[in-house]
Write an enzyme that holds these catalytic residues in place. Structure first.
Site, PDB file in Angstrom:
ATOM      1  CE1 TYR A   1      -3.044  -3.010   0.202  1.00 56.12           C
ATOM      2  CE2 TYR A   1      -3.534  -2.460   2.475  1.00 56.12           C
ATOM      3  CZ  TYR A   1      -3.731  -3.257   1.380  1.00 56.12           C
ATOM      4  OH  TYR A   1      -4.617  -4.308   1.433  1.00 56.12           O
TER       5      TYR A   1
ATOM      6  CG  HIS B   1      -0.998  -9.024   0.183  1.00 54.46           C
ATOM      7  ND1 HIS B   1      -0.491  -7.755   0.088  1.00 54.46           N
ATOM      8  CD2 HIS B   1      -2.285  -8.939  -0.250  1.00 54.46           C
ATOM      9  CE1 HIS B   1      -1.422  -6.934  -0.372  1.00 54.46           C
ATOM     10  NE2 HIS B   1      -2.518  -7.639  -0.596  1.00 54.46           N
TER      11      HIS B   1
END
Length: 318
Positions: A61, A134
């Site tokens: 992010y 992830h």
């Protein structure tokens, strides 16, 4: 949050309480558009004022920006003893010319540890509550060979309190839940008023195994927050069919005086496996709106009407 839709996912293997509403920090990392430092600080301050205690982040992010902002801004915002989840499987590698970093997959134990160490440094913490592998969609063999064992060792060492997988696709996520000991999973965009894919296998399996479920993407990238012509649906411009479905859903909600975002935020709690919903916010106003949406009482009659038109699986109703 209305009593009728309070989370019922209490029978999980988690050894700590996971707040029912969490803040997703991809927007604070610049998803779609940059967020100014003061706006990021105001967002986290609004989260503290709304009683939000769970924050989900990841190195990807904003190439570490979201983690860095949490590390610097959470305490000044007034957030005490937060629950934090981050992710691993991808490393931020500095470019040779010093112009920034690249995101590269690394599912080796060395890479997993390096990723977590960097996350902890940015977050200013000695541990995180949840570590998700992830988006391992294309890395099942690496997960089997090293990555899963690595995160288990990190949990045994006390560097993380719970481990799991965070993905956008239900079928491979269900395979991981079936094949490994998993404390918690994060499924994004596949359990919403417009997408019930998680109902097929993933959620029943998690309920059976006592795996906690965190649901993200309840607005399907914005469509269910504001079904306008320029809305995004699953990270792409909205197709006409989905736009029409979202607007029909909005009409039904309006008949009961309920804003569409409130139904979208509270819908996942209808399933007993769901422990928490994570909503991405980029401003204090969005935090206040989403926290209010989560608290708004929703009549059972609305869920019945939405079920009649296919927006809610009928088996979720009492």
């Amino acid at each position: 949050m209305s009593a009728a839709t309070a989370p019922r996912g209490a029978g999980t293997s988690l050894q700590f309480a996971l707040p029912p509403l969490g803040l997703g920090t991809a927007p604070l990392g610049g998803l779609f558009e940059e967020v100014a430092e003061q706006d990021a600080a105001d967002t986290l301050r609004a989260a503290a004022q709304a009683g939000i205690g769970y924050f989900d982040t990841a190195p990807r992010y904003g190439h570490g920006q979201a983690e860095d902002r949490l590390g610097r801004l959470l305490a000044p915002a007034g957030v005490t003893d937060p629950v934090i989840s981050t992710k691993t499987g991808w490393l931020l590698r500095p470019r040779a010319d010093g112009s920034g970093t690249d995101v590269v997959a690394d599912w080796s134990e060395r890479g997993i540890r390096a990723s977590l160490e960097s996350s902890l440094e940015r977050l200013g913490r000695s541990f995180v509550d949840i570590l998700y592998l992830h988006d391992p969609d294309d890395y099942a063999e690496q997960v089997r060979a090293e990555a899963y064992a690595a995160v288990r060792r990190l949990r045994d060492e006390g560097l993380v309190r719970a481990i799991g997988f965070g993905m956008n696709h239900c079928a491979p996520l269900a395979e991981y839940v079936a094949g490994y000991e998993v404390d918690v999973v994060l499924i994004a965009g596949r359990f919403s008023l417009l997408d019930h894919d998680a109902m097929d296998t993933l959620l029943p399996l998690c309920a059976q195994r006592g795996t906690a479920v965190v649901v993200g993407g309840v607005f399907n990238t914005g469509l269910l927050a504001d079904p306008s012509d320029g809305a995004m649906f699953n990270y792409r411009p909205v197709p006409a069919r989905e736009l029409a479905r979202a607007r029909r859903c909005q009409e039904i909600c309006a008949d009961f005086g309920v804003p569409l975002p409130a139904a979208a935020v509270q819908f996942p709690y209808l399933h007993p496996a769901v422990t928490s919903v994570v909503v991405g916010c980029r401003s204090a106003a969005e935090v206040a709106a989403n926290a209010g949406a989560a608290r708004l009482p929703i009549p059972g009659e609305l869920w019945e009407r939405l079920a009649d038109e296919g927006f809610v699986p009928r088996q979720l109703l009492p």
